[in-house]
Scaffold this active site. Structure first.
Site, mmCIF file in Angstrom:
data_model
loop_
_atom_site.group_PDB
_atom_site.id
_atom_site.type_symbol
_atom_site.label_atom_id
_atom_site.label_comp_id
_atom_site.label_asym_id
_atom_site.label_seq_id
_atom_site.Cartn_x
_atom_site.Cartn_y
_atom_site.Cartn_z
ATOM 1 N N SER A 180 22.803 -37.852 22.539
ATOM 2 C CA SER A 180 22.666 -37.029 21.330
ATOM 3 C C SER A 180 21.560 -35.975 21.447
ATOM 4 O O SER A 180 20.707 -35.853 20.568
ATOM 5 C CB SER A 180 22.442 -37.906 20.091
ATOM 6 N N PRO A 181 21.591 -35.169 22.522
ATOM 7 C CA PRO A 181 20.567 -34.126 22.668
ATOM 8 C C PRO A 181 20.664 -33.057 21.585
ATOM 9 O O PRO A 181 19.676 -32.382 21.289
ATOM 10 C CB PRO A 181 20.856 -33.530 24.057
ATOM 11 N N TYR B 277 33.498 -48.101 23.204
ATOM 12 C CA TYR B 277 33.845 -46.880 22.481
ATOM 13 C C TYR B 277 35.318 -46.911 22.041
ATOM 14 O O TYR B 277 36.215 -47.168 22.853
ATOM 15 C CB TYR B 277 33.588 -45.625 23.326
ATOM 16 N N GLN C 1 33.135 -26.024 22.796
ATOM 17 C CA GLN C 1 31.797 -26.619 22.701
ATOM 18 C C GLN C 1 31.301 -27.036 24.086
ATOM 19 O O GLN C 1 30.121 -26.882 24.411
ATOM 20 C CB GLN C 1 31.819 -27.844 21.783
#
Ligand SMILES: NC(=O)c1ccc[n+]([C@@H]2O[C@H](COP(=O)([O-])OP(=O)(O)OC[C@H]3O[C@@H](n4cnc5c(N)ncnc54)[C@H](OP(=O)(O)O)[C@@H]3O)[C@@H](O)[C@H]2O)c1
Length: 331
Positions: A206-207, A54, A291
């Protein structure tokens, strides 16, 4: 925060975890990354997911810094190996050499002497599976890795790994990390039934479909300023395939369902994946602390609400198990 067991292991993970793909070391500045990690800890998230690859290894460094001073026993740290971390032919894949070297480099960047879960980021078609599994097993015996998992492996690949581990006495994999959301259900036909039988959990990525399931992207409209779809250096490329007008229009139909349930759209999406008992944790991304707070409040949906979501998305959902695929050659 509720906790679930990782596969048949004794390890408990927070059912919402925080991952830093595309954000730390890239889309967001280090201070915002640290604020997101602090917010995650504050709202009860104890499980953090990253990978050597990443942000060209920077994401691990940022996470290591952000977690500095936090009691090591109070959180679970997951990382991964497979994708290239350098230009050389041995700086990628799942050979013994790269697994051991990449693990050591991850431990240095994360400023710790062990990771709680070490995951094969894809299946390596070029390296013998026995070599890979033995290298992972050695790291477990050395105390550098607590548990071993895989990511985006097909059912037959997971099954082969379990058989070898059983035959050779290696540590068994306890988890798979697949893409899974109300829009992407390709693990349900083959992977989930096998994993339920074998005591292997899903830790799903990535839900929220990278933000698409929040409903913030409107069909035919430019994406909101600062969102992943506008990050041309990173996220815009990955989110593109989820941004067709038919998907975005279907997602808008979920808005009244979330409003009637008194939850946010992100909570609806995360609550949907938590309905699957084979899911140990939903790894959420977040580019801002608010978030993180919104996402961490998600709870599994009622069966009726889940069914209502399924009915709305039936016309755009992906279910084909053949969509789980690793590169034929290591990139
Ligand atoms: N194993 C693998 O191959 C693999 C692949 C991908 C990801 N992962 C793991 O899964 C983690 C999560 O992936 P992801 O980032 O794609 O997950 P995601 O949770 O589906 O999407 C996260 C993005 O959606 C937006 N978002 C999140 N919460 C929001 C909210 N409450 N309201 C509005 N927008 C919101 C944010 O983007 P913006 O605000 O910037 O628009 C955020 O960065 C990664 O960090 C990584 O650890 C693993």
């Amino acid at each position: 925060m509720d906790f679930r067991r990782l596969g048949r292991s004794g390890l408990k993970v927070s059912e919402i975890s925080y991952g830093n793909w595309l954000t730390h070391g890239s889309q967001v500045e280090a201070d915002v990354a640290t604020e997101c990690v602090k917010e995650a800890l504050e709202v009860g998230i104890t499980t953090f997911d990253t990978a050597d690859v990443y942000a060209g290894t920077k994401a691990e460094t940022v996470l290591g810094e952000a977690l500095k001073g936090v009691k090591r026993e109070s959180y679970e740290l997951f990382t991964k190996v497979y994708w290239p971390t350098g230009a050389g032919p041995n700086e990628r894949g799942l050979s013994r050499k790269h697994i051991v070297e990449s693990c050591h480099a991850s431990l240095r960047r994360l400023q710790t002497d062990h990771v709680d879960l070490y995951q094969a980021h894809r299946f390596d078609h070029e390296t013998p599976l026995e070599e890979t599994l033995q290298a992972f097993d050695d790291l477990v015996r050395q105390g550098k890795v607590m548990y071993v998992g895989v990511s985006e492996w097909r059912a037959e690949e997971i099954e082969a790994a379990l058989r070898i581990a059983d035959d050779m006495g290696f540590d068994r994999i306890v988890s798979n990390q697949p893409q899974y959301s109300a829009l992407w259900r390709v693990i349900e036909a083959e992977i989930v039934p096998l994993c339920e039988k074998e005591g292997v959990s899903q830790i799903v990525w990535s839900p929220i479909a990278q933000g698409v399931l929040t409903g913030k992207y409107l069909p035919g409209q430019p994406p909101p300023v600062g969102s992943r779809a506008t990050d041309e250096q990173g996220g815009a490329h990955f989110i593109k395939r989820l941004m067709s007008d038919d998907i975005l229009a279907a997602v808008q139909e979920l808005t009244p369902l979330a409003a009637d349930a008194g939850i946010s759209m992100a909570q609806l999406a995360i609550g949907w994946v938590l309905c699957n008992p084979n899911v140990a944790s939903a790894i959420v991304g977040a580019s801002r602390p608010e978030q993180v707070r919104d996402n961490a409040a998600a709870k599994a949906l009622s069966p009726d609400l889940k069914q209502a979501v399924d009915d709305v998305l039936a016309k755009v959902v992906q279910t084909d198990p053949a969509l789980t695929v690793s590169p034929p050659k290591v990139p």
